[in-house]
Structures are given as structure tokens and as C-alpha cells.
Write a protein that holds these residues in place. Structure first.
Motif, PDB file in Angstrom:
ATOM      1  N   THR A 175       0.835  -1.213   0.000  1.00  0.00           N
ATOM      2  CA  THR A 175       0.000   0.000   0.000  1.00  0.00           C
ATOM      3  C   THR A 175       0.867   1.259   0.000  1.00  0.00           C
ATOM      4  OG1 THR A 175      -0.193   0.155   2.428  1.00  0.00           O
ATOM      5  CG2 THR A 175      -1.812  -1.217   1.274  1.00  0.00           C
ATOM      6  N   ASN A 176       1.991   1.195   0.672  1.00  0.00           N
ATOM      7  CA  ASN A 176       2.929   2.323   0.658  1.00  0.00           C
ATOM      8  C   ASN A 176       3.392   2.602  -0.764  1.00  0.00           C
ATOM      9  OD1 ASN A 176       4.861   4.240   1.233  1.00  0.00           O
ATOM     10  ND2 ASN A 176       5.978   2.994   2.698  1.00  0.00           N
ATOM     11  N   GLY A 177       3.614   1.535  -1.539  1.00  0.00           N
ATOM     12  CA  GLY A 177       4.063   1.695  -2.915  1.00  0.00           C
ATOM     13  C   GLY A 177       3.062   2.428  -3.778  1.00  0.00           C
ATOM     14  N   PHE A 178       1.805   1.951  -3.819  1.00  0.00           N
ATOM     15  CA  PHE A 178       0.847   2.619  -4.702  1.00  0.00           C
ATOM     16  C   PHE A 178       0.338   3.927  -4.111  1.00  0.00           C
ATOM     17  CE2 PHE A 178      -2.323  -0.178  -2.521  1.00  0.00           C
ATOM     18  CZ  PHE A 178      -3.250   0.778  -2.139  1.00  0.00           C
ATOM     19  N   HIS A 179       0.437   4.081  -2.785  1.00  0.00           N
ATOM     20  CA  HIS A 179       0.042   5.341  -2.164  1.00  0.00           C
ATOM     21  C   HIS A 179       1.040   6.448  -2.493  1.00  0.00           C
ATOM     22  CE1 HIS A 179      -0.901   8.234   1.064  1.00  0.00           C
ATOM     23  NE2 HIS A 179      -2.070   7.637   1.169  1.00  0.00           N
ATOM     24  N   ASP A 180       2.325   6.094  -2.602  1.00  0.00           N
ATOM     25  CA  ASP A 180       3.374   7.102  -2.748  1.00  0.00           C
ATOM     26  C   ASP A 180       3.997   7.155  -4.134  1.00  0.00           C
ATOM     27  OD1 ASP A 180       2.855   7.538  -0.128  1.00  0.00           O
ATOM     28  OD2 ASP A 180       4.814   6.964   0.635  1.00  0.00           O
ATOM     29  N   THR A 181       3.412   6.446  -5.110  1.00  0.00           N
ATOM     30  CA  THR A 181       3.923   6.549  -6.476  1.00  0.00           C
ATOM     31  C   THR A 181       3.925   7.991  -6.954  1.00  0.00           C
ATOM     32  OG1 THR A 181       2.926   4.382  -6.934  1.00  0.00           O
ATOM     33  CG2 THR A 181       3.658   5.655  -8.824  1.00  0.00           C
ATOM     34  N   ALA A 182       2.928   8.746  -6.519  1.00  0.00           N
ATOM     35  CA  ALA A 182       2.808  10.148  -6.948  1.00  0.00           C
ATOM     36  C   ALA A 182       4.023  10.976  -6.560  1.00  0.00           C
ATOM     37  CB  ALA A 182       1.546  10.764  -6.338  1.00  0.00           C
ATOM     38  N   ASN A 183       4.698  10.591  -5.475  1.00  0.00           N
ATOM     39  CA  ASN A 183       5.853  11.365  -5.036  1.00  0.00           C
ATOM     40  C   ASN A 183       6.890  11.498  -6.138  1.00  0.00           C
ATOM     41  OD1 ASN A 183       4.607  11.395  -2.554  1.00  0.00           O
ATOM     42  ND2 ASN A 183       5.922   9.845  -1.644  1.00  0.00           N
ATOM     43  N   ALA A 184       7.132  10.420  -6.855  1.00  0.00           N
ATOM     44  CA  ALA A 184       8.172  10.423  -7.870  1.00  0.00           C
ATOM     45  C   ALA A 184       7.656  10.814  -9.242  1.00  0.00           C
ATOM     46  CB  ALA A 184       8.834   9.042  -7.940  1.00  0.00           C
ATOM     47  N   MET A 185       6.443  10.402  -9.586  1.00  0.00           N
ATOM     48  CA  MET A 185       6.042  10.458 -10.980  1.00  0.00           C
ATOM     49  C   MET A 185       4.888  11.397 -11.309  1.00  0.00           C
ATOM     50  SD  MET A 185       8.082   8.763 -12.694  1.00  0.00           S
ATOM     51  CE  MET A 185       9.470   7.683 -12.382  1.00  0.00           C
ATOM     52  N   ALA A 186       4.250  12.006 -10.329  1.00  0.00           N
ATOM     53  CA  ALA A 186       3.087  12.853 -10.630  1.00  0.00           C
ATOM     54  C   ALA A 186       3.459  14.032 -11.529  1.00  0.00           C
ATOM     55  CB  ALA A 186       2.457  13.355  -9.333  1.00  0.00           C
ATOM     56  N   THR A 187       4.543  14.730 -11.192  1.00  0.00           N
ATOM     57  CA  THR A 187       4.914  15.893 -12.000  1.00  0.00           C
ATOM     58  C   THR A 187       5.417  15.482 -13.375  1.00  0.00           C
ATOM     59  OG1 THR A 187       7.133  15.890 -11.017  1.00  0.00           O
ATOM     60  CG2 THR A 187       5.466  17.272  -9.979  1.00  0.00           C
ATOM     61  N   THR A 220       4.087   0.108  -6.313  1.00  0.00           N
ATOM     62  CA  THR A 220       4.374   1.274  -7.145  1.00  0.00           C
ATOM     63  C   THR A 220       3.920   1.040  -8.578  1.00  0.00           C
ATOM     64  OG1 THR A 220       6.268   1.860  -5.763  1.00  0.00           O
ATOM     65  CG2 THR A 220       6.207   2.793  -7.976  1.00  0.00           C
ATOM     66  N   TYR A 221       4.169  -0.164  -9.090  1.00  0.00           N
ATOM     67  CA  TYR A 221       3.788  -0.467 -10.473  1.00  0.00           C
ATOM     68  C   TYR A 221       2.274  -0.428 -10.649  1.00  0.00           C
ATOM     69  CZ  TYR A 221       3.382  -2.734 -14.978  1.00  0.00           C
ATOM     70  OH  TYR A 221       3.059  -3.008 -16.280  1.00  0.00           O
ATOM     71  N   LEU A 222       1.535  -0.790  -9.594  1.00  0.00           N
ATOM     72  CA  LEU A 222       0.076  -0.733  -9.676  1.00  0.00           C
ATOM     73  C   LEU A 222      -0.390   0.691  -9.952  1.00  0.00           C
ATOM     74  CD1 LEU A 222      -2.614  -2.294  -9.325  1.00  0.00           C
ATOM     75  CD2 LEU A 222      -2.533  -1.679  -6.912  1.00  0.00           C
ATOM     76  N   GLY A 223       0.294   1.671  -9.375  1.00  0.00           N
ATOM     77  CA  GLY A 223      -0.017   3.075  -9.662  1.00  0.00           C
ATOM     78  C   GLY A 223      -1.167   3.598  -8.825  1.00  0.00           C
ATOM     79  N   GLY A 224      -0.874   4.560  -7.962  1.00  0.00           N
ATOM     80  CA  GLY A 224      -1.933   5.188  -7.160  1.00  0.00           C
ATOM     81  C   GLY A 224      -2.486   6.382  -7.904  1.00  0.00           C
ATOM     82  N   TRP A 225      -3.316   6.122  -8.907  1.00  0.00           N
ATOM     83  CA  TRP A 225      -3.732   7.162  -9.848  1.00  0.00           C
ATOM     84  C   TRP A 225      -4.505   8.293  -9.186  1.00  0.00           C
ATOM     85  CZ3 TRP A 225      -0.640   6.271 -13.517  1.00  0.00           C
ATOM     86  CH2 TRP A 225      -0.367   4.978 -13.959  1.00  0.00           C
ATOM     87  N   ARG A 226      -5.235   8.002  -8.123  1.00  0.00           N
ATOM     88  CA  ARG A 226      -5.995   9.055  -7.446  1.00  0.00           C
ATOM     89  C   ARG A 226      -5.052  10.121  -6.870  1.00  0.00           C
ATOM     90  NH1 ARG A 226     -11.311   7.488  -6.060  1.00  0.00           N
ATOM     91  NH2 ARG A 226     -11.780   5.398  -6.832  1.00  0.00           N
ATOM     92  N   ILE A 227      -3.993   9.672  -6.226  1.00  0.00           N
ATOM     93  CA  ILE A 227      -3.067  10.620  -5.612  1.00  0.00           C
ATOM     94  C   ILE A 227      -2.166  11.246  -6.669  1.00  0.00           C
ATOM     95  CG2 ILE A 227      -1.247  10.869  -3.877  1.00  0.00           C
ATOM     96  CD1 ILE A 227      -2.547   8.627  -2.323  1.00  0.00           C
ATOM     97  N   ILE A 228      -1.855  10.514  -7.730  1.00  0.00           N
ATOM     98  CA  ILE A 228      -1.082  11.092  -8.834  1.00  0.00           C
ATOM     99  C   ILE A 228      -1.849  12.263  -9.440  1.00  0.00           C
ATOM    100  CG2 ILE A 228      -0.307  10.662 -11.208  1.00  0.00           C
ATOM    101  CD1 ILE A 228       0.572   7.899 -10.328  1.00  0.00           C
ATOM    102  N   ARG A 229      -3.155  12.120  -9.574  1.00  0.00           N
ATOM    103  CA  ARG A 229      -3.964  13.208 -10.125  1.00  0.00           C
ATOM    104  C   ARG A 229      -3.917  14.438  -9.220  1.00  0.00           C
ATOM    105  NH1 ARG A 229     -10.238  12.088 -11.251  1.00  0.00           N
ATOM    106  NH2 ARG A 229     -10.184  11.831  -8.979  1.00  0.00           N
ATOM    107  N   THR A 230      -3.985  14.226  -7.914  1.00  0.00           N
ATOM    108  CA  THR A 230      -3.933  15.349  -6.984  1.00  0.00           C
ATOM    109  C   THR A 230      -2.571  16.038  -7.012  1.00  0.00           C
ATOM    110  OG1 THR A 230      -5.535  14.298  -5.501  1.00  0.00           O
ATOM    111  CG2 THR A 230      -4.152  16.032  -4.559  1.00  0.00           C
ATOM    112  N   MET A 231      -1.507  15.250  -6.966  1.00  0.00           N
ATOM    113  CA  MET A 231      -0.158  15.812  -6.936  1.00  0.00           C
ATOM    114  C   MET A 231       0.222  16.455  -8.262  1.00  0.00           C
ATOM    115  SD  MET A 231       1.846  15.350  -4.105  1.00  0.00           S
ATOM    116  CE  MET A 231       3.476  14.772  -4.539  1.00  0.00           C
ATOM    117  N   GLY A 232      -0.234  15.857  -9.371  1.00  0.00           N
ATOM    118  CA  GLY A 232       0.171  16.340 -10.676  1.00  0.00           C
ATOM    119  C   GLY A 232      -0.539  17.597 -11.114  1.00  0.00           C
ATOM    120  N   SER A 233      -1.832  17.709 -10.802  1.00  0.00           N
ATOM    121  CA  SER A 233      -2.584  18.881 -11.275  1.00  0.00           C
ATOM    122  C   SER A 233      -3.534  19.452 -10.229  1.00  0.00           C
ATOM    123  CB  SER A 233      -3.388  18.504 -12.522  1.00  0.00           C
ATOM    124  OG  SER A 233      -4.288  17.434 -12.233  1.00  0.00           O
ATOM    125  N   GLY A 234      -3.730  18.762  -9.111  1.00  0.00           N
ATOM    126  CA  GLY A 234      -4.658  19.256  -8.108  1.00  0.00           C
ATOM    127  C   GLY A 234      -4.089  20.378  -7.268  1.00  0.00           C
TER     128      GLY A 234
END
Length: 422
Positions: A21-33, A236-250
Motif C-alpha cells: 500500500t505504501n508503494g501505490f500510495h506514494d507513487t505520486a511522489n516520484a512520478m506525478a509531475t 508502485t507499479y500498480l499506480g496510485g492514480w488518485r493521488i497522482i492526479r492530486t499531486m500532478g494537477s490538483g
């Protein structure tokens, strides 16, 4: 391995579930931007991040040693306490993932561990000095330092970019920044594996110490390092898309120079903290860097409504996970049936959150910035943006257009078909 009991095996599996869960929760840290600026495709980005998370897990064990022998007193600690702590951390991770908030998986783990330890053996079981110096102080300092570094780096980047005077140069520069983003995103992924995978290593090592398999102060065995690195990489490979959306453009709209500045600043802070044994939140570091980069560009807007919700989640993480961990430990103290009930509640809670997420699923195709969304700059943004960098190519072109001389109207030409008036 031959001395591992059934309860200890359950705790190890639960720890690896938390790591996942840490992996898909924190994928946004590295890849959202990187995804939001178009430097990498979503699937490619998470695959690269997963691979580097796995590599990063082998680089250091300093953070793991902080957790396994620093946060709580190992003497007299029961294995059930570790299980209860993991339950609190997993449920908080899943809940914040459901609402798309980039909260700290690290603090969820610490909160669960502290709450369960206090319920088991009282406040004396928690090493307050270690909690303050290696958890609370980095929690406050990390986003501020990363944000300030990203803001200054963004301003410097645009000051250098202000010298560009034609569109071809601007396109070439943007391409270069995207390449830099890919490299810096890889660095953040490596740092995330180095810092966050170690937290699960530390928890498993602590469980092995409480179970009598390892002696106090021991380093994580190789199989613990491999399993923790693999679990976080898969998540991480699963991708936490909800948080990626927030970090990337939210939080803000990022351009390639800002993304490069944000990721480089965050990676520097995370790697430095890992070297010092500070178990800081990679989420808070990256979020602070994204906001700093957003404020560093002239006209950049931080969406403070989203940021405020994120700050509230940060503040609630430790106490909320601690309360769940304490409640779970209260049940496990009742004996085997209590452990079974806690396990059932964990499965039921996780399943319920997953079913709720299916009502409005978010996939890799939903993480691009929303077009047409414009939020007015707030007081803080306006004040910081007052000291703006030199104009970019667009502003220079506009200035040139204004300086263009408007030609005088041509002299009237007499119509040859019409005779001149006498």
C-alpha cells in the motif's frame, strides 16, 4: 526462518501488505509531475519508478535501524503490538488513497506503532526523544526545506530561461527540461525506495526481535530486504492514480522547468535524510516541493483548497493511525480470538474501501490536468509572486509586438476612371 511462528508469519505478511500500500500510495511522489508535464507516459512512469524503488531498497539500512530500535522500546514488546500497528497504518493509507490525499505512509506507520505500544505497555515504552528528533522535527522541516529549495530553483530556472529569444530555443529548452525531469524522477524513485522500503524492513526486523528470531539491534536479514523491496515495487507499479492526479494537477499546474526543480529539490532532501537516518515523509517532501515550484513561476497558482485538505490529513495521520493501532492492540490483548477479530476487521475494512473506490474508478487515463480549470491567485500566492522572474519568450514576443511601428496610411490614389474636379 525455522523459528518463525504462525503469529510472526502473519505479522510479516501484514507488514508486506503495508509495504504494498505504501508503494501505490506514494507513487505520486516520484512520478506525478513527470506525468502531468508529459515527460513520460503514465504506465512507463510507474514501471520505471517500481524498478528504481527495488534498487533503492538495497542502498541503506539506517532508517530501518531507526524504526527497529529507536521509536519504541524493544524490551517486553509483544509481536501482537506490531500487528496492531500495521492495521492502523494500512487502514489510514487506504482511506487517504480513496479520497486522493497525499498523506504520509511513514507517519501512519509511526502513529500505529506508537498507539499500539502505549496501549500495550504505557507511555514509557515510547522513546520520546527519538520521536521528536527523527520524526516530528523532520515532518515540519522537510516540506518547508523542499518547498523553499524548489521555489528558488524555479526562479533561477526561469531567470536563465528569460534569456531565450525565439520559439525554437524555447522548444529545445523544454525538451531538455523534460529529459531532466525523467532523470530527477528516477532519483526520487531511488530515494523513495531507500527511505520508505526501509520502514517495512524495520518493522519486520522489530517483529523478528520480539519473536526471539533476532537479537536486539540486529540489521535486517537479506530476505527481509528483498521481500520489502519487491513489495513496494509491486505496489508502485500498480499506480496510485488518485493521488497522482492530486499531486500532478490538483495542487498547481506545472511546466517542465517547474517539474524538474520540484523533483530535484525533493530528491536531495530525501536522500540527505536517509543518509542521516531521519525517517521523514517522502510525501510531505514532494508535496512541499510541488507547491514551492508552483509559487516560483510568475502567474503560478497553488490551489489552497486542496493544499488545506492535505495539511489537515498530515496533522491527523499520526493520531488517527495511533487510535486505530491502540484499538487493535486492545483487542489482541484478549488472546487468540482478539487477533482473529482484528484480522477480520482489517480484511473487511480494506474490502469496503476498495468497493467504494469502484464507484468512481480512476485510471492512468484520468491523471492529465483538467483543461479550462482556472483558480484565482490567493493572498499568499500574490505576495510571493510579487518578486517575479524576468519575462519568458512569450512576454518578450508581446513586448516586441507592442514596439512595432504602425505604418502611416497610404496616400489616397486618384481613381483614373473619374475625372478630376476643376
Amino acid at each position: 526462518m525455522e523459528h518463525i511462528t504462525l503469529l510472526l508469519a502473519i505479522v510479516i505478511v501484514t507488514a508486506l501488505v503495508f509495504d504494498f500500500t505504501n508503494g501505490f500510495h506514494d507513487t505520486a511522489n516520484a512520478m506525478a509531475t513527470t506525468i502531468s508535464t508529459g515527460a513520460l507516459k503514465p504506465k512507463t512512469a510507474v514501471a520505471m519508478s517500481a524498478a528504481l524503488n527495488l534498487v533503492g531498497a538495497f542502498l541503506s539500512v539506517e532508517v530501518a535501524r531507526t524504526i527497529s530500535g529507536g521509536i519504541v522500546d524493544e524490551d517486553g514488546l509483544r509481536t501482537e503490538v506490531i500487528f496492531a500497528a500495521l492495521v492502523g497504518a494500512i487502514l489510514w493509507n487506504l482511506l487517504t488513497w480513496l479520497v486522493g490525499l497525499p498523506s504520509s505512509s511513514s507517519h501512519a506507520l509511526f502513529g500505529g506503532l506508537i498507539g499500539a505500544a502505549v496501549m500495550s505497555a504505557g507511555w514509557s515504552s515510547v522513546n520520546g526523544g527519538t520521536v521528536v528528533t527523527k520524526v516530528l522535527i523532520p515532518a515540519v522541516a522537510a516540506p518547508i526545506v523542499a518547498g523553499a529549495a524548489a521555489l528558488l530553483a524555479t526562479r533561477l530556472t526561469y531567470r536563465i530561461g528569460g534569456k531565450i529569444r525565439d520559439e525554437a530555443q524555447e522548444k529545445a529548452t523544454a525538451k531538455g527540461y523534460r529529459a531532466g525531469q525523467i532523470a530527477s524522477a528516477g532519483l526520487v524513485s531511488l530515494a523513495h525506495g531507500t527511505n520508505d522500503a526501509q520502514k517495512t524492513m524495520g518493522i519486520i526486523t522489530l517483529a523478528l526481535v520480539t519473536g526471539g528470531v533476532l537479537h536486539p539491534g540486529a540489521n535486517p536479514p537479506v530476505w527481509v530486504i528483498v521481500s520489502a523491496g519487491t513489495a513496494i515495487a509491486l505496489g508502485t507499479y500498480l499506480g496510485g492514480w488518485r493521488i497522482i492526479r492530486t499531486m500532478g494537477s490538483g495542487l498547481t499546474d506545472l511546466k517542465p522547468p517547474q517539474g524538474f526543480a520540484a523533483q530535484t529539490s525533493a530528491a536531495t532532501v530525501i536522500l540527505a535524510s536517509s543518509h542521516l537516518g531521519f525517517s521523514l515523509s517522502t510525501t510531505q517532501s514532494c508535496s512541499g516541493a510541488v507547491m514551492g515550484a508552483g509559487l516560483g513561476r510568475r502567474g503560478g497558482v497553488v490551489r489552497w483548497s486542496t493544499a488545506t485538505r492535505m495539511f489537515v490529513a498530515w496533522g491527523l495521520t499520526l493520531p488517527a493511525a495511533g487510535l486505530v493501532g491502540a484499538g487493535a492492540e486492545l483487542l489482541t490483548k484478549q488472546g487468540t480470538w482478539g487477533v482473529v477479530v482484528v484480522a477480520a476487521l482489517l480484511v473487511a475494512g480494506s474490502g469496503s474501501i476498495w468497493l467504494l473506490s469502484r464507484r468512481k474508478p480512476v485510471g492512468h487515463g484520468d491523471v492529465a490536468p483538467a483543461e479550462g480549470h482556472v483558480e484565482p491567485a490567493g493572498v499568499v500566492t500574490t505576495a510571493i509572486a510579487a518578486v517575479s522572474p524576468p519575462p519568458t519568450i512569450a512576454a518578450h514576443t508581446a513586448a516586441q509586438d507592442l514596439m512595432t511601428t504602425i505604418p502611416a496610411p497610404a496616400a489616397a490614389v486618384q481613381d483614373p476612371a473619374r475625372p478630376a474636379a476643376v
